[in-house]
Design a protein around this motif. Sequence first.
Motif, PDB file in Angstrom:
ATOM      1  N   ALA A 124      18.602  -3.597  -6.643  1.00 29.15           N
ATOM      2  CA  ALA A 124      17.528  -3.489  -7.623  1.00 29.15           C
ATOM      3  C   ALA A 124      16.692  -2.236  -7.451  1.00 29.15           C
ATOM      4  O   ALA A 124      16.238  -1.652  -8.431  1.00 29.15           O
ATOM      5  CB  ALA A 124      16.620  -4.724  -7.534  1.00 29.15           C
ATOM      6  N   VAL A 125      16.466  -1.807  -6.217  1.00 32.41           N
ATOM      7  CA  VAL A 125      15.488  -0.741  -5.986  1.00 32.41           C
ATOM      8  C   VAL A 125      16.158   0.578  -5.607  1.00 32.41           C
ATOM      9  O   VAL A 125      15.975   1.589  -6.271  1.00 32.41           O
ATOM     10  CB  VAL A 125      14.468  -1.151  -4.905  1.00 32.41           C
ATOM     11  N   GLY A 126      16.923   0.587  -4.540  1.00 32.44           N
ATOM     12  CA  GLY A 126      17.570   1.831  -4.139  1.00 32.44           C
ATOM     13  C   GLY A 126      18.249   1.696  -2.786  1.00 32.44           C
ATOM     14  O   GLY A 126      17.864   0.845  -1.977  1.00 32.44           O
ATOM     15  N   LEU A 127      19.244   2.543  -2.576  1.00 35.92           N
ATOM     16  CA  LEU A 127      20.031   2.433  -1.345  1.00 35.92           C
ATOM     17  C   LEU A 127      19.257   2.892  -0.118  1.00 35.92           C
ATOM     18  O   LEU A 127      19.381   2.309   0.959  1.00 35.92           O
ATOM     19  CB  LEU A 127      21.330   3.238  -1.480  1.00 35.92           C
ATOM     20  N   THR A 153       9.850  -6.564  -6.710  1.00 33.29           N
ATOM     21  CA  THR A 153      11.088  -6.872  -5.993  1.00 33.29           C
ATOM     22  C   THR A 153      11.118  -6.179  -4.633  1.00 33.29           C
ATOM     23  O   THR A 153      11.521  -6.776  -3.632  1.00 33.29           O
ATOM     24  CB  THR A 153      12.310  -6.434  -6.824  1.00 33.29           C
ATOM     25  N   ALA A 154      10.670  -4.921  -4.608  1.00 26.94           N
ATOM     26  CA  ALA A 154      10.673  -4.170  -3.352  1.00 26.94           C
ATOM     27  C   ALA A 154       9.779  -4.851  -2.312  1.00 26.94           C
ATOM     28  O   ALA A 154      10.190  -5.046  -1.157  1.00 26.94           O
ATOM     29  CB  ALA A 154      10.210  -2.731  -3.602  1.00 26.94           C
ATOM     30  N   VAL A 155       8.564  -5.228  -2.730  1.00 30.25           N
ATOM     31  CA  VAL A 155       7.643  -5.876  -1.788  1.00 30.25           C
ATOM     32  C   VAL A 155       8.206  -7.235  -1.355  1.00 30.25           C
ATOM     33  O   VAL A 155       8.130  -7.613  -0.188  1.00 30.25           O
ATOM     34  CB  VAL A 155       6.240  -6.036  -2.414  1.00 30.25           C
ATOM     35  N   LEU A 156       8.786  -7.957  -2.318  1.00 30.71           N
ATOM     36  CA  LEU A 156       9.401  -9.251  -1.987  1.00 30.71           C
ATOM     37  C   LEU A 156      10.507  -9.073  -0.938  1.00 30.71           C
ATOM     38  O   LEU A 156      10.610  -9.839   0.026  1.00 30.71           O
ATOM     39  CB  LEU A 156       9.975  -9.890  -3.257  1.00 30.71           C
ATOM     40  N   CYS A 216       0.825  -1.205   0.000  1.00 30.97           N
ATOM     41  CA  CYS A 216       0.000   0.000   0.000  1.00 30.97           C
ATOM     42  C   CYS A 216       0.861   1.257   0.000  1.00 30.97           C
ATOM     43  O   CYS A 216       0.550   2.221  -0.711  1.00 30.97           O
ATOM     44  CB  CYS A 216      -0.939   0.004   1.204  1.00 30.97           C
ATOM     45  N   GLY A 217       1.935   1.246   0.779  1.00 33.98           N
ATOM     46  CA  GLY A 217       2.850   2.384   0.779  1.00 33.98           C
ATOM     47  C   GLY A 217       3.410   2.619  -0.615  1.00 33.98           C
ATOM     48  O   GLY A 217       3.518   3.745  -1.101  1.00 33.98           O
ATOM     49  N   LEU A 218       3.741   1.517  -1.286  1.00 31.64           N
ATOM     50  CA  LEU A 218       4.308   1.585  -2.627  1.00 31.64           C
ATOM     51  C   LEU A 218       3.286   2.102  -3.634  1.00 31.64           C
ATOM     52  O   LEU A 218       3.592   2.920  -4.506  1.00 31.64           O
ATOM     53  CB  LEU A 218       4.789   0.179  -3.015  1.00 31.64           C
ATOM     54  N   LEU A 219       2.038   1.633  -3.501  1.00 27.52           N
ATOM     55  CA  LEU A 219       1.003   2.024  -4.459  1.00 27.52           C
ATOM     56  C   LEU A 219       0.514   3.446  -4.230  1.00 27.52           C
ATOM     57  O   LEU A 219       0.098   4.126  -5.160  1.00 27.52           O
ATOM     58  CB  LEU A 219      -0.187   1.053  -4.378  1.00 27.52           C
ATOM     59  N   ALA A 220       0.554   3.889  -2.972  1.00 28.94           N
ATOM     60  CA  ALA A 220       0.017   5.213  -2.667  1.00 28.94           C
ATOM     61  C   ALA A 220       1.042   6.323  -2.895  1.00 28.94           C
ATOM     62  O   ALA A 220       0.689   7.494  -2.893  1.00 28.94           O
ATOM     63  CB  ALA A 220      -0.479   5.256  -1.218  1.00 28.94           C
ATOM     64  N   ALA A 221       2.302   5.943  -3.076  1.00 25.45           N
ATOM     65  CA  ALA A 221       3.350   6.954  -3.236  1.00 25.45           C
ATOM     66  C   ALA A 221       3.216   7.650  -4.584  1.00 25.45           C
ATOM     67  O   ALA A 221       2.811   7.035  -5.566  1.00 25.45           O
ATOM     68  CB  ALA A 221       4.724   6.297  -3.131  1.00 25.45           C
ATOM     69  N   VAL A 280       9.580   3.931  -4.174  1.00 24.37           N
ATOM     70  CA  VAL A 280       9.090   4.657  -5.344  1.00 24.37           C
ATOM     71  C   VAL A 280       9.743   6.040  -5.446  1.00 24.37           C
ATOM     72  O   VAL A 280      10.245   6.423  -6.505  1.00 24.37           O
ATOM     73  CB  VAL A 280       7.556   4.823  -5.285  1.00 24.37           C
ATOM     74  N   THR A 281       9.733   6.786  -4.344  1.00 24.22           N
ATOM     75  CA  THR A 281      10.140   8.196  -4.414  1.00 24.22           C
ATOM     76  C   THR A 281      11.637   8.406  -4.229  1.00 24.22           C
ATOM     77  O   THR A 281      12.190   9.380  -4.712  1.00 24.22           O
ATOM     78  CB  THR A 281       9.420   9.025  -3.330  1.00 24.22           C
TER      79      THR A 281
END
Lengths: 308, 41
Positions: free
Chosen positions: A116-119, A53-56, A37-42, A166-167
């Motif tokens: 894959a996503v970010g530091l 990958t982030a959620v995993l 939800c945090g990922l989708l709402a961002a 995301v951000t």
Amino acid sequence: MTGSTLPIESQVPAEWRDYFALTKPRVMSLVVFTGLCGLLAAPGHINPVLGFTAVLCIALGAGGAGALNQWWEADIDAQMKRTAKRPLPQGHLRRTDARDFGVALSVGSVAIMGLAVGLLAAAILALSIFYYAVVYTIWLKPRTPQNIVIGGGAGAFPPLIGWVAVTGDITLMPVLLFAVIFMWTPPHFWALALFVKTDYAKAGIPMMPVVAGEASTRRQILIYSIVLFVVSLLPWLIGGTGAIYGVAAVALSGLFVAFSLPVAFRRAGEDDRMAPEKRLFGFSVLYLFALFTALVVDHYLLGQGALA
Amino acid sequence: MTPEEEQQLKRARRGRNIALALVLVGLVVLFYAISIVKMLD
């Protein structure tokens, strides 16, 4: 691990299910949901593969932390009815295997998140695992009746991590989502602790009802639920969400307070069935799912998530 | 070790190996997908 190295304490050889149980799948479902939800709402966009990958990684990190928690608490778990069926108290696997499994999941999830996503997302994930496994489980849980308040911090990280995935930066909105779960955890867990109180006393964990007494715990449940009411409205009040979330937050948090009231102003008698406490606990799980669903629905229907 | 225990042990080991194989295949697919996405970026 091969059959020839099976430990003496192990009666039954470890199955994959035992390792799966170490990751606390039921807690993980809430973690995955709030993280997603945090990922989708961002505000902004993330490639679906990287989002997955982030959620995993959030799930794997939570699983690793859960395994480390069970490695450390195997003796305590063995003394409590609720946790005695876990794989370590049952002797299904060696404690060191649980530890190594937890470390591998933790390190692996942080590494994949970083690559894959970010530091920043990886750093917060690492912090959350350390916070749960070390600060909470090892250090403060056996030492203070505020353990649940502190432990709530660990469960509050997933939406923050999902958002930052995301951000790439931390703003007020994801911090408020963190605050919502942080304030939600104590009344959620103390409601449970009220009806499994005897277990915690036996295991020597200073759970609030054991240390401060039932009356004080009940009062604090109400106080936290009122604070939760205010905090849950803040994302809307600062303009970070639209009216869908706002109305849902008023209704859900209002109900939360309503469910807390009978818990706060009563005393359990002999052989009490603890119905109001069980109702509050049940509703608290539904509350979190519903509130975060409203957040995502609001974002997609009203598209106001860009402001944060 | 009785024959039954040995059976049980083999079954458990086989289950663990299959689970591990699935995890490894999953990671291979995931890393492949991440690499493609990063290269297209």
